[in-house]
Design a protein around this motif. Sequence first.
Motif, mmCIF file in Angstrom:
data_model
loop_
_atom_site.group_PDB
_atom_site.id
_atom_site.type_symbol
_atom_site.label_atom_id
_atom_site.label_comp_id
_atom_site.label_asym_id
_atom_site.label_seq_id
_atom_site.Cartn_x
_atom_site.Cartn_y
_atom_site.Cartn_z
ATOM 1 N N ILE A 90 0.829 -1.201 0.000
ATOM 2 C CA ILE A 90 0.000 0.000 0.000
ATOM 3 C C ILE A 90 0.868 1.258 0.000
ATOM 4 C CG2 ILE A 90 -1.652 1.333 1.368
ATOM 5 C CD1 ILE A 90 -2.944 -1.254 2.214
ATOM 6 N N LEU A 94 0.147 3.772 -3.005
ATOM 7 C CA LEU A 94 -0.829 4.782 -2.595
ATOM 8 C C LEU A 94 -0.442 6.200 -2.997
ATOM 9 C CD1 LEU A 94 -3.479 5.351 -1.183
ATOM 10 C CD2 LEU A 94 -2.246 5.454 0.997
ATOM 11 N N THR A 243 -8.989 6.355 -4.439
ATOM 12 C CA THR A 243 -8.468 5.006 -4.238
ATOM 13 C C THR A 243 -8.153 4.326 -5.571
ATOM 14 O OG1 THR A 243 -10.788 4.311 -3.981
ATOM 15 C CG2 THR A 243 -9.474 4.555 -1.984
ATOM 16 N N ILE A 257 -2.297 1.828 -6.564
ATOM 17 C CA ILE A 257 -2.876 0.784 -5.722
ATOM 18 C C ILE A 257 -4.200 0.270 -6.279
ATOM 19 C CG2 ILE A 257 -4.281 2.309 -4.271
ATOM 20 C CD1 ILE A 257 -2.106 -0.648 -3.064
ATOM 21 N N THR A 276 -6.959 -3.219 1.655
ATOM 22 C CA THR A 276 -7.548 -2.296 0.684
ATOM 23 C C THR A 276 -8.952 -1.885 1.097
ATOM 24 O OG1 THR A 276 -8.235 -4.214 -0.650
ATOM 25 C CG2 THR A 276 -6.174 -3.147 -1.248
ATOM 26 N N LEU A 279 -8.553 0.751 3.679
ATOM 27 C CA LEU A 279 -8.135 1.987 3.032
ATOM 28 C C LEU A 279 -9.328 2.717 2.424
ATOM 29 C CD1 LEU A 279 -5.691 3.738 2.113
ATOM 30 C CD2 LEU A 279 -5.689 2.380 0.018
#
Length: 305
Positions: A90, A94, A243, A257, A276, A279
């Motif tokens: 990540i 990210l 995201t 990501i 994920t 996140l």
Amino acid sequence: MLRYVARRLLTAIPVLWIIVTITFFMMRLAPGGPFSRERVMPAEVQKMIEERYHLDEPLVKQYFRYMGNLLRGDLGPSFRYKDRSVNEIIAAGLPTTLQLGSLALLFALLVGIPAGCLAAFRQNSAVDYAAMSFSMVGVSVPNFVVLSTLIYFFAVKLKILTVSGWGRWDQMICPVVALGLMYSAYIARLSRAGMLEVIRQDFIRTARAKGLPERLVIIRHSIKAGLLPVVSFLGPAGAAILTGSLIIETISGVPGIGREFVNSALNRDYTLTIGTVILYSGFLIIFNLAVDIVYAFLDPRIVYE
């Protein structure tokens, strides 16, 4: 306001716990596993792997072990990426995804809000029809079609942009526009609808009757109230766009990501899937909280206690 924000952040803790718990057990109870292959591996090797990742333990014990590690900020090792932890995966992708999403969101706002406001203030004119035609195209055409078209014309034909990669301006334009176009179309439609509703209100007619210049009526009164639908939309939309997009990142070769959201589920990578999900859930909670705060600034009638 501070008490409200603190209360919302505290309520986010049990929400995240419920999301993690549901995801944990759904992944464990789904058919297959992270080490399932077309070729059956020897039983001894299977047993060694399960012992290494504690998959031989009872499910409840695995859950409490994972939650204990999570409280320390450890998302665990990836089951499919050898010698890499979920934190490392990540952390590597990210920043790039956030950069792509932030630029795409900025593009969507800079294009969508002016287009929607102009369409509202010039209703049933050529500007209105052009803006709504643009929004219809943006909503209807998939982003991978937009990206492929941009790459064909600007990278293959005109050779002024780069097909893949990330870091230089000529590599960023195509994925940013392709990712942000659909959101700009939605924002344009919401801005138009919100502004049309506001400019017909009594307080707008009163402001005009007092002799205020049209520019002040628009800036001080119309826009703040008319953009409330856009602010509501930006909560889940902002979380989704920040995201990442699997298709955009895959076609453009963006090392983000986004692809991990899908690959982790397909590979039955339990820990990466939960990471994920955490996140995305965290972004969704933060953006919804930010929307509520912005609401209070845009509409003085809203008071949080």
